[in-house]
Design a protein around this motif. Structure first.
Motif, mmCIF file in Angstrom:
data_model
loop_
_atom_site.group_PDB
_atom_site.id
_atom_site.type_symbol
_atom_site.label_atom_id
_atom_site.label_comp_id
_atom_site.label_asym_id
_atom_site.label_seq_id
_atom_site.Cartn_x
_atom_site.Cartn_y
_atom_site.Cartn_z
ATOM 1 N N ASN A 58 21.524 33.929 31.471
ATOM 2 C CA ASN A 58 20.761 32.730 31.133
ATOM 3 C C ASN A 58 20.192 32.084 32.379
ATOM 4 N N ILE A 59 19.004 31.501 32.230
ATOM 5 C CA ILE A 59 18.431 30.608 33.225
ATOM 6 C C ILE A 59 18.253 29.270 32.517
ATOM 7 N N GLY A 60 19.177 28.355 32.751
ATOM 8 C CA GLY A 60 19.198 27.133 31.962
ATOM 9 C C GLY A 60 19.502 27.476 30.514
ATOM 10 N N ARG A 61 18.644 27.071 29.594
ATOM 11 C CA ARG A 61 18.811 27.381 28.174
ATOM 12 C C ARG A 61 18.030 28.615 27.754
ATOM 13 N N THR A 62 17.313 29.231 28.681
ATOM 14 C CA THR A 62 16.532 30.433 28.379
ATOM 15 C C THR A 62 17.409 31.672 28.521
#
Length: 230
Positions: A114-118
């Motif tokens: 994940n990258i943040g919520r992505t």
């Protein structure tokens, strides 16, 4: 949220109009059904069918069915093995169709994160392609990066998400090792707890040619674990 949704719809309509404005090689549709089923806490079955056409639906370009099983050996690390069968219909120089069949076993490893919520997924795949008419054998390597971008606010129920993918495919033994690069951008709309409809634009770059697709897909997931309620 409503403004963002409208902007995405306008963008997709504009991209689709570009597909329809091109020549036959750039006037393609891509329909897909994908299902995934949890077999155990560590393993998942994924199966899909796919139909591509040179027009809205009738001029067949490709049909395939595929399935694979993965197993999570570590957190977000999933090796898998599967098989694909394809019917390939292409145009010859005299404007007649040429039909070919392909049997394709493959092996892959998927890495999640994940990258943040992505959500971010990296997939590395090796394919052994057995093609008929004429007979040919090709080993191909593929790398796919996929992003799933949530459009809901934190704590809200997900209804809409963005899709962004890029995949490069390379042949192991060929005079020209580059096979193609495929870029996908679109949106997904949740239509049930475990199902979604996806609409996207796909651009595929090959040596000397480019193909564009309007994509419509349906996906759903199941839980077939025997002990899921225990």
């Amino acid at each position: 949220m409503k403004i963002k949704f409208k902007l995405i719809i306008i963008l997709l309509l504009a991209l689709t109009s570009q597909v329809h404005a091109q020549s036959r090689d750039n006037y393609n549709m891509w329909f897909q059904y994908l299902m995934s089923a949890r077999l155990t806490d560590k393993s998942t079955l994924t199966a899909l069918s796919q139909y591509r056409s040179f027009d809205l639906a009738y001029d067949t370009r490709l049909f395939l069915v595929s399935a694979y099983i993965d197993y999570e050996v570590a957190h977000e690390v999933k090796p898998a093995a599967g098989f694909m069968f394809l019917v390939l219909d292409s145009y010859k120089s005299d404007n007649t169709k040429k039909e070919r069949y392909e049997k394709r076993p493959f092996q892959q490893v998927t890495l999640g994160g994940n990258i943040g919520r992505t959500s971010v997924s990296h997939r590395f795949r090796v394919e052994e392609r057995f093609i008929s008419n004429p007979n040919d054998f090709i080993v191909r390597l593929r790398y796919l990066i996929s992003l799933r971008i949530p459009f809901n606010s934190t704590g809200e129920k997900e209804k809409l998400y963005g899709i962004l993918k890029d995949e490069i495919r390379m042949n192991v033994v060929k005079e020209d090792p580059f096979d193609s690069n495929r870029l996908t951008a679109g949106i997904g709309v949740k239509v049930g707890k475990n199902s979604a409809i996806e609409v996207a634009f796909i651009n595929q770059l090959e040596t000397g040619s480019t193909s564009n697709y309007g994509y419509i897909g349906y996906r759903n997931s199941f839980d077939w674990r025997k002990n899921k309620n225990k």
